[in-house]
Design a protein around this motif. Sequence first.
Motif, mmCIF file in Angstrom:
data_model
loop_
_atom_site.group_PDB
_atom_site.id
_atom_site.type_symbol
_atom_site.label_atom_id
_atom_site.label_comp_id
_atom_site.label_asym_id
_atom_site.label_seq_id
_atom_site.Cartn_x
_atom_site.Cartn_y
_atom_site.Cartn_z
ATOM 1 N N HIS A 211 -60.956 7.327 86.567
ATOM 2 C CA HIS A 211 -61.156 6.953 85.160
ATOM 3 C C HIS A 211 -62.610 6.719 84.780
ATOM 4 O O HIS A 211 -62.967 6.831 83.611
ATOM 5 C CB HIS A 211 -60.332 5.698 84.830
ATOM 6 N N ARG A 242 -56.343 9.004 77.656
ATOM 7 C CA ARG A 242 -55.110 9.664 78.100
ATOM 8 C C ARG A 242 -54.591 10.603 77.016
ATOM 9 O O ARG A 242 -54.174 11.734 77.301
ATOM 10 C CB ARG A 242 -54.035 8.630 78.445
ATOM 11 N N ILE A 254 -50.986 10.702 86.093
ATOM 12 C CA ILE A 254 -51.576 9.399 86.419
ATOM 13 C C ILE A 254 -51.115 9.006 87.823
ATOM 14 O O ILE A 254 -49.919 8.804 88.060
ATOM 15 C CB ILE A 254 -51.148 8.318 85.410
#
Length: 266
Positions: A211, A242, A254
């Motif tokens: 991330h 996302r 994920i």
Amino acid sequence: MLAQQRRQAILERVRATGGVRVADLVRELGVSDMTIRRDLEVLAERGLVDKVHGGATTTGPGSTEEPGFTAKSARQQPEKDAIARTAARLVRPGTAIALSAGTTIWTLARHLVEVPELTVITNSIRVADVFHRVPRADRTVVLTGGVRTPSDALVGPVAVATIRRLHVDTLFLGVHGMSARAGFTTPNLLEAETDRELVACARRLVVPADHTKWGLVGISTIAELAEAHVVITDEGLPAHARDELAAAAGELVIAAREPADTRESL
């Protein structure tokens, strides 16, 4: 709010405003001064913020800044391992894959050493070494050759010429950054050229990226977000990111960390 969620909120605030004050975060998040300072310490140790007196600021990397392999390998280790485990499930025995350079891809390679009848094309010295240390008679590894970068990638005309004649089922591409505007990027111009050749030689593009790569922009674009068939990231990716990735890429996955990885130290 869990510690991971709180730290992600702090990081998003730093990136949005350029800096934060401890006193403001204490008031907004409803936690103690000590908790915020500990959060900032964790974020600073991961290289995500710079601690200053009374708060923290963005690290401010330039578009051509390229950390060395050792420095990058110490960052986001639990996230990278979760992403690598998830990515490894996409590899079937008897296929040809390409693995670019990068610490997430290096972590992935360690999850692939027991896959039988695998052909691996890589421009990463570190990735090639992973397979060299666990030899298999039924595996072929092709190291492209080229000029070495700070991240131990082999790039330039020799690497490009080698890759141009090859065709693989899947490319697992390591990236420096990703954004809706710039796509998948790198801070090294020669590495971008080599990575674009890897993209061209693959039927499927998989981008494993934690991330913290979201919002980072290197000097050169490797591929647009829409070119990725699969993007694998971790639970720390913000909701808006996302949404953007899911809308642009073929599939967003994920990767969940193992239970032991989620335990907070007291």
